[in-house]
Design an enzyme around this catalytic site. Structure first.
Site, PDB file in Angstrom:
ATOM      1  CG  ASN A   9      -7.657  -6.220   3.253  1.00 12.82           C
ATOM      2  OD1 ASN A   9      -7.721  -6.668   2.147  1.00 12.82           O
ATOM      3  ND2 ASN A   9      -8.380  -5.794   4.090  1.00 12.82           N
ATOM      4  CD1 TRP A  10      -3.248  -4.834  -1.592  1.00 11.22           C
ATOM      5  CD2 TRP A  10      -3.581  -5.549  -3.892  1.00 11.22           C
ATOM      6  NE1 TRP A  10      -2.122  -5.107  -2.251  1.00 11.22           N
ATOM      7  CE2 TRP A  10      -2.045  -5.545  -3.650  1.00 11.22           C
ATOM      8  CE3 TRP A  10      -4.029  -5.891  -5.007  1.00 11.22           C
ATOM      9  CZ2 TRP A  10      -1.182  -5.828  -4.666  1.00 11.22           C
ATOM     10  CZ3 TRP A  10      -3.143  -6.178  -6.065  1.00 11.22           C
ATOM     11  CH2 TRP A  10      -1.453  -6.038  -5.721  1.00 11.22           C
ATOM     12  CE  LYS A  11      -9.365  -2.219   4.062  1.00  9.86           C
ATOM     13  NZ  LYS A  11     -10.313  -1.473   5.008  1.00  9.86           N
ATOM     14  CG  HIS A  95     -11.550  -6.899   7.268  1.00 13.26           C
ATOM     15  ND1 HIS A  95     -12.283  -5.851   7.139  1.00 13.26           N
ATOM     16  CD2 HIS A  95     -10.376  -6.549   7.317  1.00 13.26           C
ATOM     17  CE1 HIS A  95     -11.559  -4.768   7.335  1.00 13.26           C
ATOM     18  NE2 HIS A  95     -10.159  -5.240   7.314  1.00 13.26           N
ATOM     19  CD  GLU A  97     -13.328  -3.013   5.360  1.00 15.10           C
ATOM     20  OE1 GLU A  97     -13.023  -3.498   4.391  1.00 15.10           O
ATOM     21  OE2 GLU A  97     -12.694  -1.990   5.587  1.00 15.10           O
ATOM     22  CD  GLU A 167      -7.504  -4.978  10.403  1.00 12.99           C
ATOM     23  OE1 GLU A 167      -6.621  -4.463   9.984  1.00 12.99           O
ATOM     24  OE2 GLU A 167      -8.504  -5.445   9.916  1.00 12.99           O
ATOM     25  N   GLY A 173      -9.487   2.754   7.981  1.00 17.29           N
ATOM     26  CA  GLY A 173      -9.788   3.892   6.916  1.00 17.29           C
ATOM     27  C   GLY A 173     -10.246   5.057   7.393  1.00 17.29           C
ATOM     28  CB  SER A 213      -5.225   4.772  10.273  1.00 15.07           C
ATOM     29  OG  SER A 213      -6.689   4.686   9.666  1.00 15.07           O
ATOM     30  N   GLY A 234      -4.427  -1.322   5.088  1.00 10.59           N
ATOM     31  CA  GLY A 234      -5.526  -1.306   3.932  1.00 10.59           C
ATOM     32  C   GLY A 234      -4.989   0.043   2.911  1.00 10.59           C
ATOM     33  N   GLY A 235      -5.502   0.965   3.144  1.00 10.83           N
ATOM     34  CA  GLY A 235      -5.212   2.136   2.129  1.00 10.83           C
ATOM     35  C   GLY A 235      -3.835   2.307   1.786  1.00 10.83           C
TER      36      GLY A 235
HETATM   37  P1  PGA Z   1      -6.947   0.944   6.623  1.00  8.55           P
HETATM   38  O1  PGA Z   1      -7.303  -0.695   6.855  1.00  8.55           O
HETATM   39  O2  PGA Z   1      -5.163   0.425   6.810  1.00  8.55           O
HETATM   40  O3  PGA Z   1      -7.097   1.364   5.260  1.00  8.55           O
HETATM   41  O4  PGA Z   1      -7.208   1.344   8.100  1.00  8.55           O
HETATM   42  C1  PGA Z   1      -6.840  -1.683   7.377  1.00  8.55           C
HETATM   43  C2  PGA Z   1      -7.705  -2.961   7.349  1.00  8.55           C
HETATM   44  O5  PGA Z   1      -9.133  -2.661   7.331  1.00  8.55           O
HETATM   45  O6  PGA Z   1      -6.969  -4.130   7.241  1.00  8.55           O
END
Ligand code: PGA
Length: 252
Positions: A9-11, A95, A97, A167, A173, A213, A234-235
């Site tokens: 997930n590149w966000k 998600h 977010e 999640e 993050g 993470s 994500g990251g």
């Molecule tokens: P993260 O994000 O790996 O940066 O914690 C995961 C996500 O939000 O899908």
């Protein structure tokens, strides 16, 4: 046996050029490997270009969101049919977010699930509790509410085109991942609850990713848990080397 599924997930990150390079590196690194399912989910403006970059490879393309209508006067929104049109196979829905920053309700997320499935997309549905909810021993109650709401009227057959991503919000993050046991406990609960909602056989076949993470150094232990069937990253998905190391941890 459920095949592991690692999705990036590149966000709201990358520009077209580095996104293309990232996708090309993932394609190259993965080669012809099909023992694990892999997808990348870039921002909307780059989907068509990344579709070209992953074309002919086992790397699938996903979007990060959609609006639950086919067409119409919904300024700024993107429909599931448009995502299919540019080459997406997956869409991330619900998600945290989007739940937190854009106040998306389970009802709205459920509408997206149905619209995306109807358009022929596979849905990655995210659920997870906040730190306060975990501290207050409300994790299972929160997951229960999210599952019941977002999976309303989803049949066993439709569930076959869905993936769940557990999640925990406190792990996203932050660099603080759930312990393998915390992930396993939550995943087992989710599978049981989905079984009650959509049928035991469909729940048994359901891929449940862990997200929050996930890094090259914790991926293997998380993925070794019996109910952890993959990762939503994500990251670490923004560096091909790290993402590919996580993918590798999913191969067995
Ligand atoms: P993260 O994000 O790996 O940066 O914690 C995961 C996500 O939000 O899908």
């Amino acid at each position: 046996m459920r095949k592991k599924f690692i999705a990036g997930n590149w966000k709201m990150n990358t520009r077209s050029i580095d996104g293309e390079l990232l996708a090309a590196s993932v394609v190259k690194g993965l080669g012809a490997e099909t023992r694990v399912t892999v997808a990348v989910c870039p921002p909307f403006p780059f989907l068509a270009r990344i579709a070209q970059a992953v074309k002919g490879s086992p790397v699938a393309l996903g979007a990060q969101n959609c609006y639950p209508k086919d067409d119409g006067a919904f300024t700024g929104e993107v429909s599931p049919a448009m995502l299919v049109d540019v080459g997406c196979q997956y869409v991330i829905v619900g998600h945290s977010e989007r739940r937190q920053l854009f106040k998306e309700s389970d009802e709205f997320i459920n509408a997206k699930v149905h619209a995306a499935l109807k358009a022929g997309l596979k849905v990655i549905l995210c659920i997870g509790e906040t730190l306060d909810e975990r501290k207050g021993n409300k994790t299972e109650a929160v997951l229960d509410t999210q599952l019941t709401g977002s999976l309303a009227k989803v049949t066993a057959e439709q569930l076959g085109n869905m993936v769940l991503a557990y999640e925990p919000v406190w792990a996203i993050g932050t660099g603080v991942n759930a312990t393998p046991q915390q992930a396993q406990d939550a995943h087992a609960f989710v599978r049981k609850r989905v079984g009650q909602l959509c049928g035991a056989a469909a729940a048994e076949a359901l891929v449940i990713q862990y997200g929050g993470s996930v890094k090259p150094d914790n991926a293997a232990t998380l993925l070794s848990q019996p109910d952890v069937d993959g990762a939503l990253v994500g990251g670490a998905s923004l560096k091909a080397e790290d993402f590919l190391a996580i993918v590798k941890a999913g191969i067995r």
